[in-house]
Design an enzyme around this catalytic site. Structure first.
Site, short mmCIF file in Angstrom:
data_model
loop_
_atom_site.label_atom_id
_atom_site.label_comp_id
_atom_site.label_asym_id
_atom_site.label_seq_id
_atom_site.Cartn_x
_atom_site.Cartn_y
_atom_site.Cartn_z
N SER A 164 0.86 -1.19 0.00
CA SER A 164 0.00 0.00 0.00
C SER A 164 0.90 1.24 0.00
O SER A 164 2.08 1.15 0.38
CB SER A 164 -0.84 0.01 1.29
OG SER A 164 -1.48 1.26 1.47
N TYR A 177 -2.24 -1.21 10.48
CA TYR A 177 -2.17 -1.35 9.02
C TYR A 177 -0.86 -0.79 8.49
O TYR A 177 -0.17 -1.43 7.69
CB TYR A 177 -3.37 -0.62 8.41
CG TYR A 177 -3.54 -0.79 6.92
CD1 TYR A 177 -4.26 -1.86 6.40
CD2 TYR A 177 -3.00 0.13 6.02
CE1 TYR A 177 -4.45 -2.01 5.03
CE2 TYR A 177 -3.17 -0.01 4.65
CZ TYR A 177 -3.90 -1.09 4.16
OH TYR A 177 -4.08 -1.23 2.80
P1 NAD Z 1 -11.31 -6.12 -0.10
O1 NAD Z 1 -11.91 -6.00 1.25
O2 NAD Z 1 -12.14 -5.84 -1.30
O3 NAD Z 1 -10.66 -7.54 -0.29
C1 NAD Z 1 -9.93 -8.14 0.73
C2 NAD Z 1 -9.86 -9.62 0.45
O4 NAD Z 1 -9.18 -10.25 1.54
C3 NAD Z 1 -11.24 -10.27 0.37
O5 NAD Z 1 -11.26 -11.29 -0.61
C4 NAD Z 1 -11.41 -10.87 1.75
O6 NAD Z 1 -12.30 -11.97 1.79
C5 NAD Z 1 -9.99 -11.32 2.01
N1 NAD Z 1 -9.75 -11.57 3.42
C6 NAD Z 1 -9.91 -10.76 4.49
N2 NAD Z 1 -9.64 -11.41 5.62
C7 NAD Z 1 -9.25 -12.67 5.26
C8 NAD Z 1 -8.86 -13.81 5.98
N3 NAD Z 1 -8.77 -13.83 7.31
N4 NAD Z 1 -8.55 -14.93 5.27
C9 NAD Z 1 -8.66 -14.96 3.92
N5 NAD Z 1 -9.03 -13.89 3.20
C10 NAD Z 1 -9.34 -12.77 3.87
O7 NAD Z 1 -10.04 -5.17 -0.09
P2 NAD Z 1 -9.08 -4.60 -1.22
O8 NAD Z 1 -9.20 -3.13 -1.19
O9 NAD Z 1 -9.24 -5.32 -2.49
O10 NAD Z 1 -7.66 -4.94 -0.56
C11 NAD Z 1 -6.81 -5.93 -1.06
C12 NAD Z 1 -5.40 -5.60 -0.63
O11 NAD Z 1 -5.02 -4.35 -1.19
C13 NAD Z 1 -5.22 -5.46 0.88
O12 NAD Z 1 -4.00 -6.02 1.27
C14 NAD Z 1 -5.20 -3.95 1.07
O13 NAD Z 1 -4.48 -3.60 2.22
C15 NAD Z 1 -4.50 -3.51 -0.19
N6 NAD Z 1 -4.72 -2.12 -0.54
C16 NAD Z 1 -5.98 -1.67 -0.83
C17 NAD Z 1 -6.14 -0.35 -1.18
C18 NAD Z 1 -7.47 0.22 -1.51
O14 NAD Z 1 -7.57 1.44 -1.62
N7 NAD Z 1 -8.50 -0.59 -1.71
C19 NAD Z 1 -5.04 0.52 -1.22
C20 NAD Z 1 -3.79 0.01 -0.92
C21 NAD Z 1 -3.65 -1.31 -0.60
#
Ligand code: NAD
Length: 282
Positions: A164, A177
């Site tokens: 991130s 985080y």
């Molecule tokens: P999201 O909530 O849409 O997806 C998260 C995924 O992780 C889902 O499939 C969920 O089921 C899974 N998950 C959560 N807890 C879990 C567990 N205990 N076991 C197995 N799976 C689990 O979120 P996203 O925004 O797509 O985030 C995905 C990654 O990207 C994360 O690591 C997040 O930190 C990172 N990220 C997101 C953003 C953003 O703006 N969305 C920005 C930077 C980084």
């Protein structure tokens, strides 16, 4: 499909031969946390470029099965689902072994699962801290540790950690985080050095804000914590740091993913790639 990564219609090449960028046929890709958001988009990118895929993540079983079957049918690849809880190291390792067992190999590991909790550090609940560290950081270790011997035996591998912008800079109220994501970048660099001679690369993608379910949840949480409207959170808090004032798209992340997994990405190792609209340039 990305125009620069159109795969050729030629027969798949031997493992050791260079491949056209975007040709992932015959490869196997595991994406943790791929039932929604960024993970699902990267799993879809891998499948639509010919890779067999292992999905993982939480959600309604019927909905997950619909996603799995749709991906399999629309991309003409094998798609399996493994329900590992990323908070449990043994289950994470089992997911990696499952990919090899079910699909025969493991070429690409995407450590993507992540959760968030937004609260001031002095009241930050211990269980939330532990869970965020387990899912966002320790699962990356457990999956990588299980994947490397398989990749070494195959003579090639790609590990991509979805970190991130918060792996590089901080924001208030996100101590667990931010700590976990900074940890992911340190881990990425360390692994990259250890596998550099094995034709394996390990890199991190550092997105800015992408509008996924995780972010939609944060908008609500931040509105509550800060006592302001959701629109204000988007305008003044979230995209305040993102100079483009636009959410990053999952297609943009998939473009970088396809580069990193290709042979053209062979020398990109131990790096963190910002796709954040200029956020961390400030
Ligand atoms: P999201 O909530 O849409 O997806 C998260 C995924 O992780 C889902 O499939 C969920 O089921 C899974 N998950 C959560 N807890 C879990 C567990 N205990 N076991 C197995 N799976 C689990 O979120 P996203 O925004 O797509 O985030 C995905 C990654 O990207 C994360 O690591 C997040 O930190 C990172 N990220 C997101 C953003 C953003 O703006 N969305 C920005 C930077 C980084």
């Amino acid at each position: 499909m990305f125009p620069w990564s159109r795969r050729s219609d030629a027969a798949p090449q031997a493992d050791s031969a260079p491949r056209a960028p975007g040709d992932l046929r015959g490869q196997v890709c595991v994406v943790s946390g791929s039932t929604s958001g960024i993970g699902l988009a990267l799993a879809r990118a891998a499948a639509s470029h010919g890779a067999d895929v292992v999905l993982n993540g939480l959600g309604d079983p019927a909905e997950i099965e619909r996603t799995r079957a749709e991906l399999e049918a629309s991309c003409g690849v094998r798609v399996r689902y493994h329900a590992a809880d990323m908070a449990r190291g043994d289950e994470v390792a089992d997911m990696v072994a499952f990919a090899r067992h079910q699909l025969g190999r493991l070429d690409i590991l995407v450590n993507n699962a992540g959760i968030q909790h937004v609260e001031a550090v002095e009241t930050f609940p211990s269980d939330k801290w532990e869970k965020i560290l387990a899912i966002n950081l320790s699962s990356v270790f457990y999956a990588t540790r299980a994947a490397i011997p398989i990749m070494k035996a195959q003579g090639r591998g790609r590990i991509i950690n979805v970190a991130s912008a918060h792996g590089l800079v901080a924001s208030p109220f996100k101590s667990a985080y931010v700590a976990a994501k900074h940890g992911v970048l340190g881990f990425t660099k360390t692994v990259a050095l250890e596998v550099a001679r094995d034709n394996i690369t390990c890199n991190a993608i550092c997105p800015g804000y992408v509008e996924t379910p995780l972010v939609k949840q944060q908008i609500a949480d931040q509105a509550r914590t800060r006592g302001i409207s959701k629109d204000k959170v988007v305008e003044d808090v979230m995209l305040a740091a993102q100079p483009t004032k636009k959410f990053v798209t999952t297609e943009e992340l998939a473009g970088l993913f396809l580069y990193l997994v290709s042979d053209l990405g062979a020398s990109a190792n131990g790096a963190s790639f910002s796709i954040d609209g200029g956020w961390t340039a400030q």
